[in-house]
Scaffold this motif. Sequence first.
Motif, mmCIF file in Angstrom:
data_model
loop_
_atom_site.group_PDB
_atom_site.id
_atom_site.type_symbol
_atom_site.label_atom_id
_atom_site.label_comp_id
_atom_site.label_asym_id
_atom_site.label_seq_id
_atom_site.Cartn_x
_atom_site.Cartn_y
_atom_site.Cartn_z
ATOM 1 N N ARG A 23 36.716 67.647 43.012
ATOM 2 C CA ARG A 23 37.474 66.935 44.052
ATOM 3 C C ARG A 23 37.174 65.418 43.986
ATOM 4 N N ALA A 24 35.927 65.078 43.687
ATOM 5 C CA ALA A 24 35.598 63.648 43.550
ATOM 6 C C ALA A 24 36.359 63.023 42.388
ATOM 7 N N ALA A 25 36.469 63.762 41.303
ATOM 8 C CA ALA A 25 37.225 63.253 40.154
ATOM 9 C C ALA A 25 38.685 63.032 40.520
ATOM 10 N N LEU A 26 39.253 63.945 41.308
ATOM 11 C CA LEU A 26 40.648 63.795 41.733
ATOM 12 C C LEU A 26 40.814 62.538 42.588
ATOM 13 N N HIS A 27 39.883 62.329 43.527
ATOM 14 C CA HIS A 27 39.985 61.143 44.386
ATOM 15 C C HIS A 27 39.828 59.855 43.577
ATOM 16 N N ALA A 28 38.929 59.851 42.610
ATOM 17 C CA ALA A 28 38.751 58.654 41.769
ATOM 18 C C ALA A 28 40.010 58.352 40.979
ATOM 19 N N LEU A 29 40.634 59.401 40.453
ATOM 20 C CA LEU A 29 41.865 59.207 39.696
ATOM 21 C C LEU A 29 42.990 58.716 40.598
ATOM 22 N N THR A 30 43.061 59.278 41.810
ATOM 23 C CA THR A 30 44.098 58.847 42.758
ATOM 24 C C THR A 30 43.920 57.376 43.110
ATOM 25 N N HIS A 31 42.654 56.972 43.298
ATOM 26 C CA HIS A 31 42.368 55.575 43.652
ATOM 27 C C HIS A 31 42.794 54.627 42.529
ATOM 28 N N ALA A 32 42.450 55.009 41.296
ATOM 29 C CA ALA A 32 42.777 54.135 40.160
ATOM 30 C C ALA A 32 44.288 54.064 39.946
ATOM 31 N N ALA A 33 44.960 55.210 40.085
ATOM 32 C CA ALA A 33 46.409 55.233 39.836
ATOM 33 C C ALA A 33 47.177 54.449 40.886
ATOM 34 N N GLY A 34 46.651 54.432 42.111
ATOM 35 C CA GLY A 34 47.394 53.776 43.179
ATOM 36 C C GLY A 34 46.955 52.360 43.453
ATOM 37 N N ARG A 35 46.058 51.818 42.608
ATOM 38 C CA ARG A 35 45.527 50.477 42.860
ATOM 39 C C ARG A 35 46.577 49.409 42.566
ATOM 40 N N THR A 36 46.707 48.487 43.464
ATOM 41 C CA THR A 36 47.634 47.373 43.258
ATOM 42 C C THR A 36 47.005 46.367 42.301
ATOM 43 N N PRO A 37 47.718 45.973 41.261
ATOM 44 C CA PRO A 37 47.124 44.999 40.308
ATOM 45 C C PRO A 37 46.724 43.708 41.017
ATOM 46 N N ASP A 38 45.630 43.112 40.523
ATOM 47 C CA ASP A 38 45.200 41.826 41.069
ATOM 48 C C ASP A 38 46.263 40.773 40.791
ATOM 49 N N PRO A 39 46.501 39.904 41.758
ATOM 50 C CA PRO A 39 47.481 38.843 41.503
ATOM 51 C C PRO A 39 46.961 37.895 40.422
ATOM 52 N N ALA A 40 47.866 37.381 39.611
ATOM 53 C CA ALA A 40 47.477 36.443 38.552
ATOM 54 C C ALA A 40 46.920 35.175 39.177
ATOM 55 N N SER A 41 45.702 34.806 38.757
ATOM 56 C CA SER A 41 45.063 33.622 39.330
ATOM 57 C C SER A 41 45.402 32.358 38.541
ATOM 58 N N ASP A 42 45.788 32.524 37.274
ATOM 59 C CA ASP A 42 46.095 31.368 36.444
ATOM 60 C C ASP A 42 47.507 31.499 35.890
ATOM 61 N N ALA A 43 48.000 30.390 35.467
ATOM 62 C CA ALA A 43 49.309 30.407 34.817
ATOM 63 C C ALA A 43 49.190 31.141 33.483
ATOM 64 N N PRO A 44 50.212 31.842 33.073
ATOM 65 C CA PRO A 44 50.142 32.546 31.780
ATOM 66 C C PRO A 44 49.884 31.562 30.647
ATOM 67 N N PRO A 45 49.126 32.008 29.619
ATOM 68 C CA PRO A 45 48.816 31.082 28.514
ATOM 69 C C PRO A 45 50.062 30.692 27.743
ATOM 70 N N ALA A 46 49.947 29.559 27.081
ATOM 71 C CA ALA A 46 51.056 29.125 26.219
ATOM 72 C C ALA A 46 51.183 30.105 25.063
ATOM 73 N N PRO A 47 52.382 30.354 24.626
ATOM 74 C CA PRO A 47 52.554 31.292 23.499
ATOM 75 C C PRO A 47 51.913 30.753 22.229
ATOM 76 N N ALA A 48 51.632 31.658 21.302
ATOM 77 C CA ALA A 48 51.016 31.257 20.035
ATOM 78 C C ALA A 48 51.964 30.359 19.245
ATOM 79 N N PRO A 49 51.425 29.342 18.569
ATOM 80 C CA PRO A 49 52.276 28.501 17.714
ATOM 81 C C PRO A 49 52.849 29.324 16.563
ATOM 82 N N ALA A 50 53.907 28.827 16.001
ATOM 83 C CA ALA A 50 54.510 29.515 14.853
ATOM 84 C C ALA A 50 53.567 29.449 13.655
ATOM 85 N N ASP A 51 53.459 30.544 12.928
ATOM 86 C CA ASP A 51 52.608 30.577 11.739
ATOM 87 C C ASP A 51 53.236 29.771 10.604
#
Length: 483
Positions: free
Chosen positions: A47-75
């Motif tokens: 039952r503890a394993a079920l609750h842990a899985l439920t908690h992880a599955a229903g967790r709201t992602p942390d809001p992004a704290s930084d701006a997304p990185p610049a894309p990689a330069p062209a090779d």
Amino acid sequence: MNDHDALLALALIGTARGTLPTPSTDAPGQAAAQITRPDAEGTLLARAALHALTHAAGRTPDPASDAPPAPAPADTLPEAPERAARHLPLVLGTPLLSEWLTLCAHAGWRVPTAHLPELLDAARNDSRLRHLLTPVLGERGRWLAQFNPDWSFMPPDEDTWDTATDAGRETLWRSVRERDPHAARDLLNQHLSSERAASRKRLLIALLDTLAPDDHTLEPLLDALTTDRSDDVRTLARMTLHRLSRSAQNARNAARFAALVSLENPGLPGRLTRPTGPDEHATRDGLPDPTSKDALSAAALLEHLLEHTHPDALLAALNIPPATLVNIARQHDHLPALVQNAVNTSHPALAAALLHDLPTHPFLLQIGPPETLAAAQKQALQDRDPERLLALLGPQPGPWPPDLSADLLTTLHATCPTRHHATHTYRWEQLAELAATHAHPHIPHPGPLPDDATEWAPQTMNKLQATLDLRQQLWTDFGKGRG
């Protein structure tokens, strides 16, 4: 108390001292109520394993704290084609990865993007791969490396020197050194004195690994480091100045050598005269002040000078040929010091002179006349001496010449351990492993082993041949041909 905390409370006191809590009526609780095991401990854990899985599955992602990185330069480099890339999974984690990266760099390609994380991890665990990976990493690889602290050894931009780790600065310096030695010397002049001791050591070792005659311009910087507060830094600075033949340190040692040795007859041992006057640079140059209570004896001073003065400076000090210098060292029982000097400075003329006294010394043979090394290898092959062959071939980088490689495989075949004769079996196996990664891959297969070969001998030879076949295919797919 929620269901998870109730289960945790029971786990802390033990199921023998409490009863399983009744699940709540919400959806997870109803699901937990359906879980039962033959014993209370098993039910609690499930039952503890079920609750842990439920908690992880229903967790709201942390809001992004930084701006997304610049894309990689062209090779700018083309990716290695599939015919060459297909071998990469086979050589990852093996000694052949170095050869694959070298071939990729010579072909002017970059590593496949899909393998970047594996290759960066490999270079994290094996520092010898880093300078091979750097030129074929591509723009995307350098961009990717900045997001994982474990990959911080990859060279950052030169303007990020101040924020790089010690390992990152060393890698950055080696990268700059490969493409612009003058800029690398500028980096050392600009930063070395203000680095931490650990970083100074790393950078000095990198300098020693790549030392060139033009590095004489670094002498003022190195000379200042001979009084550094770190013992290791002082020693490395003196070692570097020792290998720069025209350094002031070598000139001072040469003057001490000329004052110490009176060579009345080149065929006789030089008479030693220990200096009694003050030597203001003795500590800076790594030897005790001869006027102090702990003064070196004349013989000990001679040994120090023979080991720590560039051979060119020693020869010029008395205007003598290498054979006479060897004679002085021999007659005062200091040949080992002079041998170490010849090896450290890779001095071919001195090595050639020393080989008259030490004709089988493997390191002198490596830096002496090539024909002498070739003759020694030929003799060892004729003698079928695996231990001698290991000493002569081990330091020699691959790929070895085709004729030498073919003769070695013939010797391995002829000395195969059998049920009736199995001496040197460990050395024989070591030699086969060395041949697999260093022999020229375009050599003919030796014939089958004799019927009385030991059980594992065919396995070793098959593994050797399979490695050579793979390397031959690598060369072909990278367009190297027969080299």
